[in-house]
Every structure is written in C-alpha cells, then in structure tokens.
Design a protein around this motif. Sequence first.
Motif, PDB file in Angstrom:
ATOM      1  N   SER A 246       0.762  -1.303   0.131  1.00 33.86           N
ATOM      2  CA  SER A 246       0.081  -0.144  -0.298  1.00 33.86           C
ATOM      3  C   SER A 246       0.770   1.104  -0.354  1.00 33.86           C
TER       4      SER A 246
ATOM      5  N   THR B  64       1.545   4.058  -3.261  1.00 30.32           N
ATOM      6  CA  THR B  64       0.805   5.401  -3.016  1.00 30.32           C
ATOM      7  C   THR B  64       2.185   6.324  -2.610  1.00 30.32           C
TER       8      THR B  64
ATOM      9  N   LEU C  35      -2.744   7.207   5.502  1.00 27.92           N
ATOM     10  CA  LEU C  35      -3.165   6.961   5.107  1.00 27.92           C
ATOM     11  C   LEU C  35      -4.558   5.883   5.949  1.00 27.92           C
TER      12      LEU C  35
ATOM     13  N   LEU D 160      -9.415   5.780  -1.631  1.00 27.84           N
ATOM     14  CA  LEU D 160      -8.107   6.845  -0.264  1.00 27.84           C
ATOM     15  C   LEU D 160      -9.105   8.037  -0.590  1.00 27.84           C
TER      16      LEU D 160
ATOM     17  N   ILE E 127      -5.759  11.710  -3.293  1.00 27.02           N
ATOM     18  CA  ILE E 127      -4.515  10.417  -3.348  1.00 27.02           C
ATOM     19  C   ILE E 127      -5.343   9.943  -4.643  1.00 27.02           C
ATOM     20  N   PHE E 128      -4.072   9.419  -5.285  1.00 26.76           N
ATOM     21  CA  PHE E 128      -4.193   8.884  -6.354  1.00 26.76           C
ATOM     22  C   PHE E 128      -2.573   7.356  -6.237  1.00 26.76           C
ATOM     23  N   PRO E 129      -3.382   5.799  -6.784  1.00 29.14           N
ATOM     24  CA  PRO E 129      -2.142   5.388  -6.849  1.00 29.14           C
ATOM     25  C   PRO E 129      -1.444   5.902  -7.746  1.00 29.14           C
TER      26      PRO E 129
ATOM     27  N   TYR F 120      -3.470  -4.539  -2.025  1.00 28.79           N
ATOM     28  CA  TYR F 120      -3.762  -3.029  -1.334  1.00 28.79           C
ATOM     29  C   TYR F 120      -4.806  -3.059  -0.041  1.00 28.79           C
TER      30      TYR F 120
ATOM     31  N   TRP G 217       6.027  14.080  -9.798  1.00 30.33           N
ATOM     32  CA  TRP G 217       5.363  13.128  -8.567  1.00 30.33           C
ATOM     33  C   TRP G 217       4.799  14.536  -8.171  1.00 30.33           C
TER      34      TRP G 217
ATOM     35  N   MET H  47       3.480  12.887  -1.649  1.00 27.98           N
ATOM     36  CA  MET H  47       4.027  11.787  -1.630  1.00 27.98           C
ATOM     37  C   MET H  47       5.683  12.059  -0.690  1.00 27.98           C
TER      38      MET H  47
END
Length: 489
Positions: free
Chosen positions: A87, A91, A98, A111, A115-117, A145, A304, A308
């Motif tokens: 997980s 991410t 999270l 999520l 927030i996104f994969p 996940y 990115w 993150m």
Amino acid sequence: MLRSLKINLLITTILLVNVCKSQVNHNRLPETSNYNILWIVADDLGTDLGCYGNDLVYTPNLDKLASESILYKNLFTVTAVCSPSRSGLITGMYPVTLGLQNHRTQMKKVLPDSIFPITEYFKNADYFVCNGNGLKNGAKGKMDYNFKADFDSLYQGTHWSQRTIGQKFFAQAQIFYPHRPFHSDSLHPVNPDLVKLPPYYPNHPLARKDWALYLETVQHVDISVGKIMKQLKEDGLLANTIIFFFGDQGRPHVRAKQFLYDSGTNTPLMVRFPDGYGAGTVSNELVSNIDIPAATLALAGIEWPKYMQGLNFLSKDDDRTYVFSMRDRRDETVDRIRALRSQKFKYIKNYYTDRPYTQYNVYKEMSYPMLPLMHVMFEEGQLDKAQKIFMDSIRPTEELYDLEADPFEINNLATKSDYTLELEKLRNTLNQWVIKNDLGVYPEDEEEINAAQEEALKRLKITLKKRNLPENASYKKHVEYWENKLLNN
C-alpha cells in the motif's frame, strides 16, 4: 565447490570495480523519459543472493542483473508484511498516514480524494500500465492493497505485449517466491549442513533445513527473473526499458517478517539502465520503499505529487538520514511498534510491552517450523542468551542497537549510559515523526479485529485437520510434524 568459486569470483570482480553512489555523477543521469519502466517485485525476499555475498545460494540471473545495475544494500521497507508495505509502495506514502497500516484490512475504504496510486499518473501520461507475472500467460499480478482497489481500474492489462504498438509502458512483474510454503530446487540443492544461521536461532537440524529450503526458494526467484529478462530480450525491449528489482519486505522467518529488525525490512534493490549508467555500482545510502514511486515518476519525466512522503533516491539532492518502519495488527495479532534506522543505529519503540514478541499468530505458528522448535527449546532451557530474548514473556519499551558493532540486533543499548545522548536524539526524532505522520486510528475498530480473529481460527482448524493434529496439540507435536515432513522425507 565449483559453483561457490564462480559466485565468489563474480562477487569479488563486482566489488573491485564498484564505487560508492556518492561518486556517481547524477548530473549525467541519462535522458529517460522515452524509456519503459518495469518493476520486478519478489515476495518476502531478504538480501540472500550471490551478489549480496551469500555463497550458498545459486542466483546467476540476479548476479548478472546486479553487474548491470546500481545495487543498493540499504533498502528498507516501511513495514515487514505485504499488504501495508505494498500500500505504501503504490501510493508513495507511509501506510500509517493513510490508515492502511493493519495487515489484510477486511473493511477497506477508498483513498482520500486527493491521493492516487502512481498508476494513475502513468496512465495520464499515456503509458500502458500493467501488472502480471512478466510472462504472456495473462495471469494478474498481486496487489494486496489495504484500500478499495479493483484490478481493472488500476491496470490496463497483465503484460506489456497487450499495449498499442510503440506505446511506452509501466509494468509490474510479481514473483510469488520466496514466500512460504518453500519449494525445493532439485537442480541446485542447498546442503543444510553448510547453512550458517543468525545467532538468534538455535543451530538445530530442523532450523537449518528450513533455512536451506528458503535459499532454494530464493533460487526460484532467480529462475523467474531469468524468464522475465529473456522475455524482454525476445520482445526487443531491453534497450529501452529501465528495470527495478526489489522485494516487498524481508525474510519469511522468525524475528524477521512482521518485525522491524533489519532481517524483516531489508530487501534487495537493483536499478538497471539500458545504456549501462551506474552498472556495477554499489550504494550504501539509505532508501525506503516509498522512495521507489518518486524515483520512478521522475525517470518518466512525470512530476510526482507533493503529498508523497518518498524521496527520489536517484537524485543527489534527496539523500535520507533515516528510514522509518512500523508494525500494527498482523492478521489477528494486535501490536504496535515503530522504528527508525540511521546508517549506524536502530531505535525501536514497543507500545505493547506486556505482550511477548511471540504472541500467538496462526500464520506463523502453522508456517514456521522454527517457531514451535524455539518454544520447546525455551521451555527446556536449551536456548542461549541471544536466542532467549525473543521468547521472553515481556519486552522493553525501547530498543537501541549499534548496527556496525551488532548487525544482528541482539545487544540492546537502551539502558546503557554511554548511549543516553544517542537514545534521546533518536527517541525525539521518532516522536516528532509519529506526531506528524502517524495518523491511523488507535485502537482499531473492534469489528475489524474480530473479523481477523474469526478468519485466523478458520485457517487454524483447516490446517490442523490436514495435519491430523488436535486443536490442543503441544509445541512438541508441531515439532514432530515438521521433523517428519522436512527431515524424514
């Protein structure tokens, strides 16, 4: 003997030509935005490879990959079990931030909206995004996940061959090995009598046999990597694909998987550039597995997101001082541990000091031969001082280890006056990290814990029935089962 000589020669050759990563000129990092990117992910892999210095294991494909890559010795995962670790990997964030920290969450949530994969960022950049086993058989790759995630919403396929002609891809190739149950390798068997166990394990035939089977299963990882590399070459893609090879956490052994010692969180990492950039280089810098997404996006020329928490470890500006790891509920077993590691020290904080390290866990009790063995030997007074620590009925609030002097993390320095200043510094650093990043809900929802316990009980009954063991079978009976299975076959 010849195999060992060849492996030792390869390792020596690599080390002779290697330089520290600090000597690699990052300003000369090749233009990579037109490359494909492949993650090869092994399940439960410690640094037990020929290229990492193990002369018992036969890993020619990985040793070759290492000679063509930057090899990182100090990759540490944010936790030592797959679902929260994966997980965090997908991410680029700590699972505790999270609320994804507990293993195999049953009542999963989506999520947060912001927030996104990382798969979303690649799809938005017109990459073909896939997850499989690296071969053209259509098998879906492991996700695991702790948030609601449908395979078809995250991925567009299982293999890069399914993409539009000429389209760039971001692919994951999942290797189940060396996850238990272990698999023998009849072509290159490992002699249990030659196995050298860590000092916190008893030097017992059953323990050595289990470890030898682990190493043989690592060799199956190597075979799988060889097939994936062959597939890339046959498809004409080696010349324009960046390859990451790593594990989702460390070894599937007692005091390793699920725990925050290096044996549970240290896993290999190799990064291979098609043009040979950094080939043969060994890096000792600290890397967290949540750094891999940031570095991957950067290589693709994709900015990115600022949320993150990972760093781009391929950038000279993003060196780490510490890596952080965490443990919470694992299956039905409730726990909470936090840790940080520097180059020299490991600091661990135990929140449940009244519970043993070995509080009952069905998966481990039924899967690890060494665990019932150590219970029996502990009860009979056959363990030495280093081995008894993990079997105690309580544990200290704090643990501090000098990793240079004590790489097996046996001698706890937390109460030693000579280390008071270091202890305070690391304690304060971890406390500040917890305040900022540890946003999970404690205690966990009772319904979630109950569901995990019910599931564990079902697995226990099924396993005991298969083994013809009663529900109240003693540790000695479990040891007898394993000895018959592994030593008497």
